[in-house]
Design a protein around this motif. Sequence first.
Motif, PDB file in Angstrom:
ATOM      1  N   UNK A  25       0.781  -1.131  -0.154  1.00  0.00           N
ATOM      2  CA  UNK A  25      -0.037  -0.046  -0.104  1.00  0.00           C
ATOM      3  C   UNK A  25       0.915   1.181  -0.036  1.00  0.00           C
ATOM      4  N   UNK A  26       0.458   2.214  -0.780  1.00  0.00           N
ATOM      5  CA  UNK A  26       1.118   3.691  -0.682  1.00  0.00           C
ATOM      6  C   UNK A  26       0.392   4.557  -0.076  1.00  0.00           C
ATOM      7  N   UNK A  27       0.458   4.734   1.204  1.00  0.00           N
ATOM      8  CA  UNK A  27      -0.045   5.926   2.075  1.00  0.00           C
ATOM      9  C   UNK A  27       0.601   7.472   1.596  1.00  0.00           C
ATOM     10  N   UNK A  28      -0.136   8.313   1.080  1.00  0.00           N
ATOM     11  CA  UNK A  28       0.520   9.407   0.730  1.00  0.00           C
ATOM     12  C   UNK A  28      -0.353  10.583   1.088  1.00  0.00           C
ATOM     13  N   UNK A  29      -0.222  11.384   2.243  1.00  0.00           N
ATOM     14  CA  UNK A  29      -0.990  12.620   2.509  1.00  0.00           C
ATOM     15  C   UNK A  29      -1.415  13.308   1.253  1.00  0.00           C
ATOM     16  N   UNK A  30      -0.556  13.712   0.588  1.00  0.00           N
ATOM     17  CA  UNK A  30      -0.515  14.582  -0.565  1.00  0.00           C
ATOM     18  C   UNK A  30      -1.699  14.264  -1.391  1.00  0.00           C
ATOM     19  N   UNK A  31      -1.798  12.723  -1.364  1.00  0.00           N
ATOM     20  CA  UNK A  31      -3.006  12.249  -2.288  1.00  0.00           C
ATOM     21  C   UNK A  31      -4.231  11.963  -1.624  1.00  0.00           C
ATOM     22  N   UNK A  32      -4.103  11.388  -0.237  1.00  0.00           N
ATOM     23  CA  UNK A  32      -5.352  11.000   0.296  1.00  0.00           C
ATOM     24  C   UNK A  32      -4.975  11.271   1.847  1.00  0.00           C
ATOM     25  N   UNK A  33      -5.714  12.310   2.256  1.00  0.00           N
ATOM     26  CA  UNK A  33      -5.496  12.536   3.684  1.00  0.00           C
ATOM     27  C   UNK A  33      -6.404  11.649   4.777  1.00  0.00           C
ATOM     28  N   UNK A  34      -7.528  11.111   4.300  1.00  0.00           N
ATOM     29  CA  UNK A  34      -8.302   9.803   4.988  1.00  0.00           C
ATOM     30  C   UNK A  34      -8.930   8.978   4.481  1.00  0.00           C
ATOM     31  N   UNK A  35      -9.164   8.020   5.109  1.00  0.00           N
ATOM     32  CA  UNK A  35      -9.684   6.778   4.300  1.00  0.00           C
ATOM     33  C   UNK A  35     -10.919   6.653   5.450  1.00  0.00           C
ATOM     34  N   UNK A  36     -12.102   6.488   4.665  1.00  0.00           N
ATOM     35  CA  UNK A  36     -13.540   6.009   5.339  1.00  0.00           C
ATOM     36  C   UNK A  36     -13.770   4.556   5.060  1.00  0.00           C
ATOM     37  N   UNK A  37     -13.826   3.894   6.192  1.00  0.00           N
ATOM     38  CA  UNK A  37     -13.914   2.252   5.947  1.00  0.00           C
ATOM     39  C   UNK A  37     -15.261   1.859   6.617  1.00  0.00           C
ATOM     40  N   UNK A  38     -15.885   0.876   6.085  1.00  0.00           N
ATOM     41  CA  UNK A  38     -16.935   0.302   6.901  1.00  0.00           C
ATOM     42  C   UNK A  38     -16.438  -1.310   7.185  1.00  0.00           C
ATOM     43  N   UNK A  39     -16.581  -1.506   8.341  1.00  0.00           N
ATOM     44  CA  UNK A  39     -15.969  -2.743   8.975  1.00  0.00           C
ATOM     45  C   UNK A  39     -17.247  -3.435   9.401  1.00  0.00           C
ATOM     46  N   UNK A  40     -17.101  -4.935   9.011  1.00  0.00           N
ATOM     47  CA  UNK A  40     -18.232  -5.736   9.349  1.00  0.00           C
ATOM     48  C   UNK A  40     -17.715  -6.928  10.280  1.00  0.00           C
ATOM     49  N   UNK A  41     -18.091  -7.105  11.326  1.00  0.00           N
ATOM     50  CA  UNK A  41     -17.856  -8.472  12.190  1.00  0.00           C
ATOM     51  C   UNK A  41     -18.685  -9.377  12.157  1.00  0.00           C
ATOM     52  N   UNK A  42     -18.295 -10.760  12.378  1.00  0.00           N
ATOM     53  CA  UNK A  42     -19.435 -11.887  12.019  1.00  0.00           C
ATOM     54  C   UNK A  42     -19.014 -12.784  13.359  1.00  0.00           C
ATOM     55  N   UNK A  43     -19.964 -13.177  13.946  1.00  0.00           N
ATOM     56  CA  UNK A  43     -19.720 -14.191  15.161  1.00  0.00           C
ATOM     57  C   UNK A  43     -20.007 -15.495  14.871  1.00  0.00           C
ATOM     58  N   UNK A  44     -19.630 -16.483  15.729  1.00  0.00           N
ATOM     59  CA  UNK A  44     -19.804 -17.809  15.025  1.00  0.00           C
ATOM     60  C   UNK A  44     -20.988 -18.378  14.853  1.00  0.00           C
ATOM     61  N   UNK A  45     -22.251 -17.608  15.358  1.00  0.00           N
ATOM     62  CA  UNK A  45     -23.516 -17.947  15.060  1.00  0.00           C
ATOM     63  C   UNK A  45     -23.949 -17.285  13.868  1.00  0.00           C
ATOM     64  N   UNK A  46     -23.099 -16.411  12.998  1.00  0.00           N
ATOM     65  CA  UNK A  46     -23.493 -15.838  11.721  1.00  0.00           C
ATOM     66  C   UNK A  46     -24.038 -14.536  12.002  1.00  0.00           C
ATOM     67  N   UNK A  47     -24.118 -13.810  13.206  1.00  0.00           N
ATOM     68  CA  UNK A  47     -24.759 -12.663  13.366  1.00  0.00           C
ATOM     69  C   UNK A  47     -23.465 -11.648  13.042  1.00  0.00           C
ATOM     70  N   UNK A  48     -24.150 -10.510  12.796  1.00  0.00           N
ATOM     71  CA  UNK A  48     -23.310  -9.365  12.071  1.00  0.00           C
ATOM     72  C   UNK A  48     -23.374  -8.228  12.532  1.00  0.00           C
TER      73      UNK A  48
END
Length: 110
Positions: A25-48
């Motif tokens: 990965x190339x992190x470069x402040x002059x190109x991108x100052x922040x990243x907005x991500x959606x993170x999903x977690x899943x438990x062993x029962x399949x709930x998210x």
Amino acid sequence: ISTNDVDDTFKIYQDTGILYVNKGADLNYEDTTEYSLEVTITDTGGLTASMDIVVHIIDVNEAPTTEYPTIFIAENSVVGTEALAGTSVQTDDVDSEEFTYRIYNNTNAN
């Protein structure tokens, strides 16, 4: 990471949930100052569950680059003859950056 990591910039280890910068990965402040991500977690029962996180990139001072070509100058040039009019390229977003020029290696080719 469910969405918005289009360049595969980040990786989450499934066993720990720790977010890492992905290999190559190339992190470069002059190109991108922040990243907005959606993170999903899943438990062993399949709930998210999902959550949005923002990764802010911190700007660091980077060395300037120079563009100096090979120089040719007449052998009997007088003292003070301009031998080089170089260009320094500033990679950071700084309005007033001062540069210092210095000759590090002054050797004769012949």
